[in-house]
Design a protein around this motif. Structure first.
Motif, PDB file in Angstrom:
ATOM      1  N   THR A 130      35.320 -19.114  48.608  1.00 45.53           N
ATOM      2  CA  THR A 130      35.694 -18.260  47.486  1.00 45.53           C
ATOM      3  C   THR A 130      36.399 -19.146  46.470  1.00 45.53           C
ATOM      4  OG1 THR A 130      36.751 -16.178  46.814  1.00 45.53           O
ATOM      5  CG2 THR A 130      37.969 -17.566  48.383  1.00 45.53           C
ATOM      6  N   VAL A 131      36.689 -18.594  45.297  1.00 40.90           N
ATOM      7  CA  VAL A 131      37.269 -19.377  44.211  1.00 40.90           C
ATOM      8  C   VAL A 131      38.529 -18.683  43.711  1.00 40.90           C
ATOM      9  CG1 VAL A 131      36.874 -20.426  41.953  1.00 40.90           C
ATOM     10  CG2 VAL A 131      34.958 -20.141  43.548  1.00 40.90           C
ATOM     11  N   GLU A 132      39.621 -19.415  43.656  1.00 43.83           N
ATOM     12  CA  GLU A 132      40.890 -18.855  43.211  1.00 43.83           C
ATOM     13  C   GLU A 132      40.782 -18.354  41.766  1.00 43.83           C
ATOM     14  OE1 GLU A 132      45.617 -20.159  42.783  1.00 43.83           O
ATOM     15  OE2 GLU A 132      44.100 -21.639  43.360  1.00 43.83           O
ATOM     16  N   MET A 133      41.346 -17.190  41.507  1.00 40.39           N
ATOM     17  CA  MET A 133      41.415 -16.580  40.172  1.00 40.39           C
ATOM     18  C   MET A 133      40.030 -16.259  39.601  1.00 40.39           C
ATOM     19  SD  MET A 133      44.739 -18.175  38.221  1.00 40.39           S
ATOM     20  CE  MET A 133      44.066 -19.771  37.823  1.00 40.39           C
ATOM     21  N   LEU A 134      39.030 -16.082  40.469  1.00 39.86           N
ATOM     22  CA  LEU A 134      37.698 -15.698  40.012  1.00 39.86           C
ATOM     23  C   LEU A 134      37.423 -14.257  40.426  1.00 39.86           C
ATOM     24  CD1 LEU A 134      34.913 -16.380  38.794  1.00 39.86           C
ATOM     25  CD2 LEU A 134      34.213 -17.120  41.080  1.00 39.86           C
ATOM     26  N   GLY A 135      37.175 -13.411  39.443  1.00 42.19           N
ATOM     27  CA  GLY A 135      36.874 -12.021  39.729  1.00 42.19           C
ATOM     28  C   GLY A 135      37.076 -11.167  38.499  1.00 42.19           C
ATOM     29  N   ASN A 136      36.992  -9.855  38.690  1.00 44.96           N
ATOM     30  CA  ASN A 136      37.253  -8.923  37.590  1.00 44.96           C
ATOM     31  C   ASN A 136      38.031  -7.695  38.042  1.00 44.96           C
ATOM     32  OD1 ASN A 136      35.040  -7.963  39.036  1.00 44.96           O
ATOM     33  ND2 ASN A 136      33.755  -7.578  37.239  1.00 44.96           N
ATOM     34  N   VAL A 137      37.700  -7.118  39.185  1.00 46.17           N
ATOM     35  CA  VAL A 137      38.357  -5.893  39.637  1.00 46.17           C
ATOM     36  C   VAL A 137      39.476  -6.247  40.614  1.00 46.17           C
ATOM     37  CG1 VAL A 137      38.065  -3.682  40.802  1.00 46.17           C
ATOM     38  CG2 VAL A 137      36.247  -4.560  39.310  1.00 46.17           C
ATOM     39  N   VAL A 138      40.709  -6.014  40.207  1.00 47.29           N
ATOM     40  CA  VAL A 138      41.845  -6.257  41.101  1.00 47.29           C
ATOM     41  C   VAL A 138      41.736  -5.320  42.307  1.00 47.29           C
ATOM     42  CG1 VAL A 138      44.357  -6.138  41.333  1.00 47.29           C
ATOM     43  CG2 VAL A 138      43.326  -7.018  39.215  1.00 47.29           C
ATOM     44  N   GLY A 139      41.763  -5.896  43.506  1.00 57.39           N
ATOM     45  CA  GLY A 139      41.615  -5.086  44.712  1.00 57.39           C
ATOM     46  C   GLY A 139      40.178  -4.764  45.057  1.00 57.39           C
ATOM     47  N   GLY A 140      39.240  -5.240  44.236  1.00 52.47           N
ATOM     48  CA  GLY A 140      37.827  -4.971  44.486  1.00 52.47           C
ATOM     49  C   GLY A 140      37.166  -6.088  45.265  1.00 52.47           C
ATOM     50  N   ARG A 141      35.872  -6.107  45.219  1.00 51.93           N
ATOM     51  CA  ARG A 141      35.083  -7.065  45.990  1.00 51.93           C
ATOM     52  C   ARG A 141      35.391  -8.497  45.551  1.00 51.93           C
ATOM     53  NH1 ARG A 141      28.791  -6.449  47.651  1.00 51.93           N
ATOM     54  NH2 ARG A 141      28.167  -8.633  47.802  1.00 51.93           N
ATOM     55  N   ARG A 183      48.056 -26.794  34.810  1.00 44.58           N
ATOM     56  CA  ARG A 183      46.603 -26.668  34.750  1.00 44.58           C
ATOM     57  C   ARG A 183      46.132 -25.232  34.972  1.00 44.58           C
ATOM     58  NH1 ARG A 183      41.899 -30.364  37.760  1.00 44.58           N
ATOM     59  NH2 ARG A 183      40.187 -29.605  36.446  1.00 44.58           N
ATOM     60  N   LYS A 184      46.772 -24.499  35.875  1.00 49.47           N
ATOM     61  CA  LYS A 184      46.361 -23.117  36.117  1.00 49.47           C
ATOM     62  C   LYS A 184      46.644 -22.232  34.904  1.00 49.47           C
ATOM     63  CE  LYS A 184      46.597 -22.939  41.169  1.00 49.47           C
ATOM     64  NZ  LYS A 184      47.208 -22.275  42.351  1.00 49.47           N
ATOM     65  N   VAL A 185      47.788 -22.431  34.286  1.00 48.27           N
ATOM     66  CA  VAL A 185      48.125 -21.647  33.092  1.00 48.27           C
ATOM     67  C   VAL A 185      47.152 -21.975  31.968  1.00 48.27           C
ATOM     68  CG1 VAL A 185      49.890 -21.149  31.367  1.00 48.27           C
ATOM     69  CG2 VAL A 185      50.550 -21.501  33.766  1.00 48.27           C
ATOM     70  N   ASP A 186      46.883 -23.249  31.781  1.00 49.99           N
ATOM     71  CA  ASP A 186      45.928 -23.664  30.752  1.00 49.99           C
ATOM     72  C   ASP A 186      44.548 -23.077  31.018  1.00 49.99           C
ATOM     73  OD1 ASP A 186      47.899 -25.080  29.513  1.00 49.99           O
ATOM     74  OD2 ASP A 186      47.171 -27.070  30.104  1.00 49.99           O
ATOM     75  N   PHE A 187      44.153 -23.043  32.280  1.00 49.60           N
ATOM     76  CA  PHE A 187      42.853 -22.486  32.653  1.00 49.60           C
ATOM     77  C   PHE A 187      42.773 -21.014  32.255  1.00 49.60           C
ATOM     78  CE2 PHE A 187      40.260 -20.165  35.753  1.00 49.60           C
ATOM     79  CZ  PHE A 187      39.047 -20.824  35.651  1.00 49.60           C
ATOM     80  N   PRO A 218      37.548 -17.238  53.999  1.00 47.69           N
ATOM     81  CA  PRO A 218      36.729 -18.280  53.370  1.00 47.69           C
ATOM     82  C   PRO A 218      37.597 -19.420  52.852  1.00 47.69           C
ATOM     83  CG  PRO A 218      36.986 -16.431  51.888  1.00 47.69           C
ATOM     84  CD  PRO A 218      37.600 -16.014  53.195  1.00 47.69           C
ATOM     85  N   THR A 219      37.040 -20.592  52.739  1.00 49.16           N
ATOM     86  CA  THR A 219      37.736 -21.722  52.114  1.00 49.16           C
ATOM     87  C   THR A 219      37.926 -21.421  50.635  1.00 49.16           C
ATOM     88  OG1 THR A 219      36.782 -23.279  53.685  1.00 49.16           O
ATOM     89  CG2 THR A 219      37.625 -24.183  51.603  1.00 49.16           C
ATOM     90  N   VAL A 220      39.143 -21.593  50.148  1.00 48.77           N
ATOM     91  CA  VAL A 220      39.459 -21.272  48.758  1.00 48.77           C
ATOM     92  C   VAL A 220      39.307 -22.517  47.896  1.00 48.77           C
ATOM     93  CG1 VAL A 220      41.203 -20.367  47.170  1.00 48.77           C
ATOM     94  CG2 VAL A 220      41.061 -19.473  49.520  1.00 48.77           C
ATOM     95  N   LEU A 221      38.454 -22.417  46.888  1.00 53.92           N
ATOM     96  CA  LEU A 221      38.216 -23.515  45.952  1.00 53.92           C
ATOM     97  C   LEU A 221      39.108 -23.358  44.721  1.00 53.92           C
ATOM     98  CD1 LEU A 221      34.305 -23.463  46.104  1.00 53.92           C
ATOM     99  CD2 LEU A 221      35.858 -24.923  47.427  1.00 53.92           C
ATOM    100  N   ALA A 222      39.346 -24.449  44.017  1.00 56.39           N
ATOM    101  CA  ALA A 222      40.188 -24.418  42.817  1.00 56.39           C
ATOM    102  C   ALA A 222      39.529 -23.579  41.726  1.00 56.39           C
ATOM    103  CB  ALA A 222      40.412 -25.837  42.304  1.00 56.39           C
TER     104      ALA A 222
END
Length: 448
Positions: free
Chosen positions: A278-289, A126-130, A433-437
C-alpha cells in the motif's frame, strides 16, 4: 575534481559530430520534423492491425475531454459492459460526473486529515511539501473508485450529466486547490495554538461545507433519488422508479467489489514479487477502501489478464501511455519510433530502472477488451480508451505485447482467477501490506 567544458572539448565535439555518417541529413530531418516523426517505423503500423482472436463486444467509446478522469472512465466502462449486454442498452454510460463530485469532496476531507496528521512537521518537510504540491487532482486509482461506489453508489449519466467544469476541469482544480491550501494554513495554525480536537473538527466541517457548495456550483447537485427511464435495443420502453444511487448499483451492476484486486508489475528491488503493498497518504475516502497492490512477475501478470478476457470480462489497466505511442493512429508499440537507431545511441533502460530513476510511471488508465493469441501467446492487445472516437480505430487502440511488458504497471483482476497460492498471499497480507512512501511510483494517479 570538478571539470568544466573547455573550448578544446567543444572543438572535439564538433569534429565528432561531423564524423558521423549522414549527420547533416539526420539533423535536417529532426530539425524540421521532430524526433518522433523522423524515426517513425512504418512496419509498426502494419504489425498493429486491429484484428484479435479474442474480441469482446463493448460498444462506442466514452470521452473524458479536457479532464484527468481516465481511471474513473475506465472503471465505469468495465462495469457498463456487462450492464449493456444484460439489459440490452447499446452505448449506455454511467455518470462520471457523479463519481467525480464525490471524489473531489472526499479528497478534500482526505487532504484536511493529512494536514492535521502532519501539522507538527515543519514547512519544507518532504511529506508536507508532497501534500501541498497537489492538494487534490482529477487522477486516481481503481481502489479509490471502489471506495466511492461502496459509499455513494453510482447513477446513469442521464441522471447527472457532464458540465463545463467536469469536462474542462482546470478552473475547478485551480480554485479548489487554492481553497485547500488556504485551509491548510488555518488548520496547521489551530494545531500550533493547541486548539482542542473538537473545535478543530467544527472548523473543518465549516471548510467542508464550503467545498460542498463550490462543487455543487461547478458540477451540479448530486441526486439522492431518481427514476431510470430508457428504451432498450429492441425499442422496448422501461422505467424504474424511486431508485437511489446504491439501489441502482445493486440492481444494474451488482459487482462484489471486494472480489476485484489490483495487481502490479514493479520489477524493482524494493518490491519483491508475491507480496502486498500500500502507499502512505494515497486514497480519497477516509475510513474507506485502502489502495492495495499485489506485485507479480510479468508472465503471471499477463496470464491473469488473458484468463479474465477468456471468461468474457474486460480488464482495467494502468500504463505510461505517452511512451512509444501514437495517439492519432491509436498504436502503442515499442517499435513505432526507432530513435535509438536514428541517433546511433544506446537508449535502452530496464522497466525497473525507469521506475527507480523517474523515467516512467503510471499516467493513464484504459480497458483491455481483446487480445490476439498465436499458439497460446499474446502478440497484441485491444484497448478501449476514453479520448473519444476521433483517435485510433473509433477510439480503440492497439497495444503490442512488447509494449505491455515495458509500460503496463497495473491491472485489476477478479480474485477467482488468482491461483491458490496468490489468493493466500492476498488474504494473509490484507491487513498488513508493506507501506510504501507517498512519492513511490506505484502511488502515481492515472490522470491523462
Amino acid at each position: 575534481m570538478v571539470q568544466s567544458i573547455t573550448p578544446e572539448n567543444i572543438k572535439q565535439f564538433k569534429a565528432d559530430f561531423k564524423a558521423v555518417p549522414q549527420s547533416n541529413t539526420i539533423k535536417n530531418s529532426i530539425t524540421n520534423n521532430g524526433f518522433l516523426a523522423s524515426s517513425q517505423n512504418t512496419d509498426s503500423k502494419a504489425a498493429m492491425d486491429p484484428v484479435f482472436s479474442i474480441d469482446l463486444t463493448t460498444g462506442a467509446v466514452a470521452n473524458q475531454k479536457q479532464s484527468g478522469r481516465c481511471w474513473m472512465f475506465a472503471a465505469l466502462n468495465t462495469m457498463r459492459h456487462s450492464l449493456q449486454a444484460e439489459f440490452k442498452i447499446k452505448d449506455f454510460e454511467l455518470s462520471q460526473n457523479y463519481t467525480n463530485f464525490w471524489d473531489k469532496f472526499e479528497k478534500s476531507n482526505y487532504f484536511y486529515e493529512n494536514v492535521l496528521k502532519t501539522a507538527d512537521l515543519p514547512i519544507g518537510d518532504r511529506k508536507v511539501d508532497f501534500l501541498m504540491t497537489t492538494p487534490q487532482q482529477d487522477g486516481g486509482q481503481w481502489d479509490m473508485l471502489c471506495a466511492l461506489i461502496e459509499k455513494y453508489g453510482i447513477v446513469p449519466k442521464s441522471v447527472m450529466p457532464e458540465t463545463y467544469n467536469s469536462e474542462k476541469s482546470s478552473e475547478l482544480n485551480s480554485v479548489l486547490n487554492l481553497k485547500l491550501r488556504k485551509d491548510a494554513v488555518a488548520l496547521r495554525q489551530l494545531v500550533a495554538d493547541g486548539v482542542s480536537a473538537t473545535d478543530i473538527q467544527v472548523k473543518k466541517d465549516a471548510m467542508l461545507t464550503e467545498v460542498y457548495r463550490m462543487l455543487t456550483y461547478a458540477l451540479g447537485a448530486v441526486p439522492t433519488e431518481f427514476d431510470f427511464e430508457y428504451r432498450d435495443d429492441d425499442k422496448n420502453y422501461h422505467i424504474d422508479r424511486n431508485l437511489t444511487p446504491q439501489t441502482f448499483y445493486e440492481k444494474y451492476v451488482g459487482w462484489q467489489l471486494a472480489d476485484y484486486v489490483s495487481i502490479i508489475n514493479s520489477p524493482t528491488d524494493d518490491k519483491p514479487y508475491n507480496h502486498l503493498y500500500t502507499v502512505e497518504m494515497l486514497g480519497n475516502v477516509v475510513g474507506g477502501r485502502e489502495v492495495r497492490h499485489l506485485n507479480l512477475d510479468i508472465d503471471t501478470f499477463k496470464q491473469l489478464a488473458i484468463k479474465q478476457l477468456q471468461a468474457g470480462e474486460s480488464v482495467w489497466f494502468g500504463s505510461d501511455v505517452g511512451q512509444s505511442s501514437d495517439r492519432k493512429l491509436g498504436i502503442m508499440d515499442t517499435e513505432i519510433y526507432q530513435q535509438a537507431e536514428m541517433l546511433d545511441m544506446d537508449l535502452s533502460i530496464s522497466k525497473g530502472q525507469r521506475l527507480d530513476y523517474g523515467e516512467s510511471l503510471m499516467t493513464h488508465a484504459m480497458v483491455i477488451t481483446g487480445v490476439d493469441l498465436v499458439e497460446g501467446q499474446p502478440t497484441k492487445w485491444k484497448v478501449e480508451n476514453s479520448w473519444g472516437d476521433k483517435v485510433g480505430t473509433k477510439g480503440y487502440f492497439v497495444m503490442s505485447d512488447s509494449w505491455f511488458d515495458e509500460f503496463v504497471y497495473q491491472i485489476v483482476i477478479n480474485k477467482r482467477f488468482l491461483p491458490e497460492n496468490l489468493q493466500k498471499v492476498e488474504t494473509d497480507e490484507q491487513d498488513k501490506p508493506t507501506v510504501l512512501a507517498p512519492w513511490d511510483p506505484m502511488g502515481a494517479l492515472a490522470s491523462r
